[in-house]
Design an enzyme around this catalytic site. Sequence first.
Site, PDB file in Angstrom:
ATOM      1  N   GLY A 287       0.807  -1.217   0.000  1.00 42.62           N
ATOM      2  CA  GLY A 287       0.000   0.000   0.000  1.00 42.62           C
ATOM      3  C   GLY A 287       0.836   1.260   0.000  1.00 42.62           C
ATOM      4  O   GLY A 287       0.354   2.323   0.403  1.00 42.62           O
ATOM      5  N   CYS A 456       4.650   2.030  27.745  1.00 45.61           N
ATOM      6  CA  CYS A 456       5.307   2.598  26.567  1.00 45.61           C
ATOM      7  C   CYS A 456       4.655   3.942  26.286  1.00 45.61           C
ATOM      8  O   CYS A 456       3.670   4.314  26.939  1.00 45.61           O
ATOM      9  CB  CYS A 456       5.224   1.665  25.352  1.00 45.61           C
ATOM     10  SG  CYS A 456       3.554   1.512  24.673  1.00 45.61           S
TER      11      CYS A 456
END
Length: 482
Positions: A287, A456
């Site tokens: 893509g 995170c």
Amino acid sequence: MKFIIKLFPEITIKSQSVRLRFIKILTGNIRNVLKHYDETLAVVRHWDNIEVRAKDENQRLAIRDALTRIPGIHHILEVEDVPFTDMHDIFEKALAQYREQLEGKTFCVRVKRRGKHEFSSIEVERYVGGGLNQHIESARVKLTNPDVTVHLEVEDDRLLLIKGRYEGIGGFPIGTQEDVLSLISGGFDSGVSSYMLMRRGCRVHYCFFNLGGAAHEIGVRQVAHYLWNRFGSSHRVRFVAINFEPVVGEILEKVDDGQMGVVLKRMMVRAASKVAERYGVQALVTGEALGQVSSQTLTNLRLIDNVSDTLILRPLISYDKEHIINLARQIGTEDFARTMPEYCGVISKSPTVKAIKAKIEAEEENFDFSILDKVVEEANNVDIREIAQQTQQEVVEVETVSGFGANDVILDIRSVDEQDDKPLKVEGVDVVSLPFYKLSTKFGDLDQSKTWLLWCERGVMSRLQALYLREQGFANVKVYRP
């Protein structure tokens, strides 16, 4: 009920032998898709159309909807097939069919005719149009841009009263071109590019590089299954999942930060090419759009292509993001893409936009290619028809906390570089660093009497890694989001 399938115009300009082959394949595709709705359904092919006849009126809407999503079909006419004797008989049948629809509207009549008759198509249009205008007082003839167009088709001694016209997706029938392997991530781009190749007649298989555990894979499987079920269910295809965490870990440890993006893409192409060769697939589909991210400059794309002899197709190469998102909305993958996770820790802080071949190859000399071979060898290959059942499994939920207790330890799972740049310090609790790509092999070495709060930057990778650890039997994990 009866439907007349009109062919995509590009099919009609093919040579006789190619056109017949395309029509035969399209007829088979229609049978394969519609047999799930009505086993007694009949599909008959002709030179310039395909006829579908079904008995179960309850399935009319489902059959019509399915036909609009089969590649190779330009439009569908829902018709009532009746005999006629002369032009006046045609008018009377048209009046009965269209009277209510034409009241208070402007209209015109358009006729297509096949066979030998004593009248021309234009004569039928004038006769029927004049009659409708006289018998429906509130209706008015308007030949340009009318509110309603009355479509009639005359074939020998049969009259087709067209009850509705529905646009198809066009393109070529699946199976008229060779197979391709789509590198699918679940985002906007890969879903749209997969659809575009299906629409162009390719059977599209899917290859997914898993960077984040079961939750991400289940999400991508759902996207792939949706695309297949909606546009390509006439053919069986494969869904290949490759656990790419070990490869990412090796790149993060061995490759210079600026080169990571290009090297990661090169590794993906190498792995996908091996899968394509294994299954006899002729091309890869991505893509990528020119200039969208740092790895998608012409220089970097050329370096990515160089690692494989397999043809790489990029149907979105000249598309902008807005256009891609609009296409995703049209085909129904927008909602999937918007909720698909992105990963912190996998992207370079200062990626190169003009990589140098010698430098990339020098960085790759530090890479242990046995890791790549191993993940390809262990790739999980499933028939996409099985995904419907598999994706119904529930992913274990992981608790998210904003505070911490006496027995809790925060586990910073960012990459080493991110940790060095922005060390995590939280008052009143210990912080331990362990990059996400080492969790699968090193988490068991930690003190299992503690409760580990994974953290995170964005909270996506920490949640997915916590899910993964829970699947491995570790119950002492939570997600920390202050």
